[in-house]
Design a protein around this motif. Structure first.
Motif, mmCIF file in Angstrom:
data_model
loop_
_atom_site.group_PDB
_atom_site.id
_atom_site.type_symbol
_atom_site.label_atom_id
_atom_site.label_comp_id
_atom_site.label_asym_id
_atom_site.label_seq_id
_atom_site.Cartn_x
_atom_site.Cartn_y
_atom_site.Cartn_z
ATOM 1 N N GLN A 1 7.262 43.890 8.147
ATOM 2 C CA GLN A 1 8.098 42.741 8.487
ATOM 3 C C GLN A 1 8.843 42.394 7.164
ATOM 4 O O GLN A 1 8.679 43.275 6.256
ATOM 5 C CB GLN A 1 7.467 41.449 8.895
ATOM 6 C CG GLN A 1 6.472 40.701 7.802
ATOM 7 C CD GLN A 1 6.017 39.318 8.081
ATOM 8 O OE1 GLN A 1 5.504 39.250 9.432
ATOM 9 N NE2 GLN A 1 5.766 38.369 7.183
ATOM 10 N N HIS A 2 9.659 41.276 6.822
ATOM 11 C CA HIS A 2 10.543 41.202 5.966
ATOM 12 C C HIS A 2 9.568 41.094 4.762
ATOM 13 O O HIS A 2 8.780 40.146 5.046
ATOM 14 C CB HIS A 2 11.565 40.098 6.047
ATOM 15 C CG HIS A 2 12.763 40.052 5.177
ATOM 16 N ND1 HIS A 2 12.450 39.617 3.867
ATOM 17 C CD2 HIS A 2 14.034 40.350 5.178
ATOM 18 C CE1 HIS A 2 13.771 39.809 3.144
ATOM 19 N NE2 HIS A 2 14.628 40.085 4.088
ATOM 20 N N PRO A 3 9.976 41.916 3.614
ATOM 21 C CA PRO A 3 8.798 41.705 2.530
ATOM 22 C C PRO A 3 8.900 40.495 1.356
ATOM 23 O O PRO A 3 8.028 40.439 0.778
ATOM 24 C CB PRO A 3 9.123 42.954 1.782
ATOM 25 C CG PRO A 3 10.802 43.149 1.947
ATOM 26 C CD PRO A 3 10.815 42.850 3.570
ATOM 27 N N PHE B 1 9.855 48.169 -2.603
ATOM 28 C CA PHE B 1 10.354 47.004 -1.819
ATOM 29 C C PHE B 1 11.893 46.344 -2.125
ATOM 30 O O PHE B 1 12.524 45.705 -1.396
ATOM 31 C CB PHE B 1 9.466 45.913 -2.000
ATOM 32 C CG PHE B 1 8.246 46.145 -1.329
ATOM 33 C CD1 PHE B 1 7.797 45.802 -0.025
ATOM 34 C CD2 PHE B 1 7.035 46.865 -1.966
ATOM 35 C CE1 PHE B 1 6.669 46.037 0.584
ATOM 36 C CE2 PHE B 1 5.839 46.971 -1.638
ATOM 37 C CZ PHE B 1 5.618 46.738 -0.329
ATOM 38 N N LEU B 2 12.254 46.850 -3.286
ATOM 39 C CA LEU B 2 13.438 46.136 -3.776
ATOM 40 C C LEU B 2 14.428 47.271 -4.241
ATOM 41 O O LEU B 2 13.923 48.374 -4.803
ATOM 42 C CB LEU B 2 13.262 45.158 -4.915
ATOM 43 C CG LEU B 2 12.481 43.886 -4.704
ATOM 44 C CD1 LEU B 2 12.357 43.098 -5.947
ATOM 45 C CD2 LEU B 2 13.076 43.118 -3.552
ATOM 46 N N VAL B 3 15.685 47.073 -4.113
ATOM 47 C CA VAL B 3 16.703 48.314 -4.535
ATOM 48 C C VAL B 3 17.745 47.766 -5.220
ATOM 49 O O VAL B 3 18.310 46.547 -4.861
ATOM 50 C CB VAL B 3 17.194 48.695 -2.996
ATOM 51 C CG1 VAL B 3 18.243 49.687 -3.271
ATOM 52 C CG2 VAL B 3 16.212 49.076 -2.047
ATOM 53 N N ARG B 4 18.074 48.515 -6.300
ATOM 54 C CA ARG B 4 19.216 48.124 -7.084
ATOM 55 C C ARG B 4 20.451 48.929 -6.712
ATOM 56 O O ARG B 4 20.497 50.146 -6.815
ATOM 57 C CB ARG B 4 18.944 48.382 -8.672
ATOM 58 C CG ARG B 4 19.708 47.675 -9.663
ATOM 59 C CD ARG B 4 19.402 47.666 -10.931
ATOM 60 N NE ARG B 4 19.810 46.622 -11.916
ATOM 61 C CZ ARG B 4 19.689 46.569 -13.084
ATOM 62 N NH1 ARG B 4 18.610 46.974 -13.733
ATOM 63 N NH2 ARG B 4 20.124 45.676 -13.851
ATOM 64 N N SER C 1 12.492 51.065 -8.812
ATOM 65 C CA SER C 1 12.123 50.227 -7.676
ATOM 66 C C SER C 1 10.760 49.945 -7.605
ATOM 67 O O SER C 1 10.088 49.538 -6.970
ATOM 68 C CB SER C 1 12.060 51.356 -6.420
ATOM 69 O OG SER C 1 11.305 52.401 -6.842
ATOM 70 N N ASP C 2 10.450 49.719 -9.142
ATOM 71 C CA ASP C 2 8.938 49.199 -9.472
ATOM 72 C C ASP C 2 9.213 47.813 -9.836
ATOM 73 O O ASP C 2 9.992 47.016 -10.789
ATOM 74 C CB ASP C 2 8.630 50.004 -10.746
ATOM 75 C CG ASP C 2 7.464 49.569 -11.592
ATOM 76 O OD1 ASP C 2 6.877 48.424 -11.041
ATOM 77 O OD2 ASP C 2 7.146 50.202 -12.393
ATOM 78 N N TRP D 1 20.549 43.354 -6.779
ATOM 79 C CA TRP D 1 19.239 43.745 -5.896
ATOM 80 C C TRP D 1 19.321 43.088 -4.790
ATOM 81 O O TRP D 1 19.853 42.109 -4.280
ATOM 82 C CB TRP D 1 18.241 42.986 -6.884
ATOM 83 C CG TRP D 1 17.762 43.662 -8.341
ATOM 84 C CD1 TRP D 1 18.417 43.027 -9.399
ATOM 85 C CD2 TRP D 1 16.948 44.757 -8.442
ATOM 86 N NE1 TRP D 1 18.083 44.024 -10.257
ATOM 87 C CE2 TRP D 1 17.144 44.787 -10.145
ATOM 88 C CE3 TRP D 1 16.196 45.550 -7.690
ATOM 89 C CZ2 TRP D 1 16.310 45.856 -10.476
ATOM 90 C CZ3 TRP D 1 15.566 46.446 -8.491
ATOM 91 C CH2 TRP D 1 15.632 46.577 -10.008
ATOM 92 N N ARG D 2 18.764 44.026 -3.705
ATOM 93 C CA ARG D 2 18.581 43.582 -2.500
ATOM 94 C C ARG D 2 17.175 44.080 -2.015
ATOM 95 O O ARG D 2 16.477 44.914 -2.638
ATOM 96 C CB ARG D 2 19.616 43.977 -1.597
ATOM 97 C CG ARG D 2 19.893 45.500 -1.437
ATOM 98 C CD ARG D 2 20.924 45.999 -0.821
ATOM 99 N NE ARG D 2 21.112 47.376 -0.944
ATOM 100 C CZ ARG D 2 20.681 48.526 -0.433
ATOM 101 N NH1 ARG D 2 19.648 47.967 0.742
ATOM 102 N NH2 ARG D 2 20.960 49.588 -0.577
ATOM 103 N N VAL D 3 16.799 43.583 -0.712
ATOM 104 C CA VAL D 3 15.615 44.117 -0.205
ATOM 105 C C VAL D 3 15.564 45.163 0.578
ATOM 106 O O VAL D 3 16.751 45.520 1.085
ATOM 107 C CB VAL D 3 14.829 43.058 0.611
ATOM 108 C CG1 VAL D 3 13.552 43.314 1.441
ATOM 109 C CG2 VAL D 3 14.851 41.659 0.066
#
Length: 202
Positions: free
Chosen positions: A118-120, A154-157, A140-141, A163-165
Motif C-alpha cells: 500500500q502507500h508507504p 521507497f522515495l524518489v528524488r 533512494s536510501d 522528493w516523492r513517494v
C-alpha cells in the motif's frame, strides 16, 4: 497483522532477534516459511581488493580500500538465508547481523502499519516518529539512524531535487526493501551529503 512479522527497531523481526546464533534464530523463523537459498557471501577485504584492482587499477584500489576501512565497512564473510516470503537473514560468525525484507514480505509491519502493498508513507512516518528525528536520505536510501533501519527505494528524488513517494504498483517500487540492524551500518559514516526528511507533515 501478527507479531511474527512486526518490525522491532534495534531488535529484529517478530520472534527473530538480531545477534542470536543461527540455531536459536531458526527455531523462531518458522513464520517465514521455506528457506529457498543458503549461500556464503564472501566480501572479505582480499576479494574486494581484487575486484577493485581489476576495475580501476592498483593505486585507486588501495585508495578505495583505505576509504572503506576509515568508514568502518564490514567486509567479513556472511552466510545468507533467503526465505520464500522475502525475508533475508545474514549471519556473521554464527550471529544474526542483519535482516532484510523485500516486497514478498507482505506481512511485515510497523506497529500494525504494513510496509509493503500500500502507500508507504504511513509506515515511514511511524518509523520517523520512533526514530525521534527526521531520517536522512541519499539516493533512494532512507536511513533512520537511531533505529539502524534503512528503507531502500521507497522515495524518489526528481531532477528538480524534490522528493516523492515511489507509488505502489509502479516500476519504481519494484525494488523496495527494508533493512534492520542492531548496530550502525558503518560506525564512522559521514552524513554531511545526506538530505533530510522532505515531507512537511509528520
Amino acid at each position: 497483522m501478527t507479531q511474527d512479522w512486526q518490525i522491532f527497531p534495534n531488535q529484529g523481526l517478530g520472534r527473530v532477534r538480531l545477534e542470536d546464533d543461527m540455531t536459536t534464530t531458526l527455531e523462531h523463523a518458522f513464520a517465514f516459511g521455506e528457506v529457498t537459498s543458503d549461500d556464503m557471501i564472501v566480501q572479505g577485504a582480499g576479494a574486494v581488493f581484487e575486484t577493485l584492482v581489476a576495475a580501476f587499477g592498483r593505486e585507486e584500489a588501495l585508495a578505495s580500500m583505505a576509504m572503506l576501512a576509515e568508514n568502518g565497512v564490514n567486509m567479513q564473510p556472511r552466510r545468507r538465508l533467503i526465505f520464500a516470503t522475502g525475508v533475508h537473514l545474514d549471519f556473521v560468525d554464527d550471529r544474526l547481523d542483519e535482516i532484510m525484507c523485500d516486497r514478498r514480505a507482505e506481512q511485515a509491519h510497523v506497529d500494525g502499519i504494513p510496509v509493503f502493498g500500500q502507500h508507504p508513507l504511513p509506515a515511514l512516518r511511524r518509523l520517523r516518529a520512533l526514530n525521534t528525528e527526521p531520517p536522512l536520505l541519499k539516493g533512494s536510501d532512507c536511513y533512520f539512524r537511531n533505529l539502524h533501519i534503512t528503507a531502500f527505494g521507497f522515495l524518489v528524488r526528481d531532477r528538480d531535487n524534490s522528493w516523492r513517494v515511489a507509488l505502489e504498483g509502479t516500476d519504481e517500487s519494484a525494488m523496495n526493501t527494508i533493512n534492520i540492524r542492531a548496530t550502525p551500518r558503518n560506525p564512522n559514516e559521514d552524513f554531511s551529503a545526506h538530505s533530510h526528511w522532505p515531507f512537511e507533515q509528520d
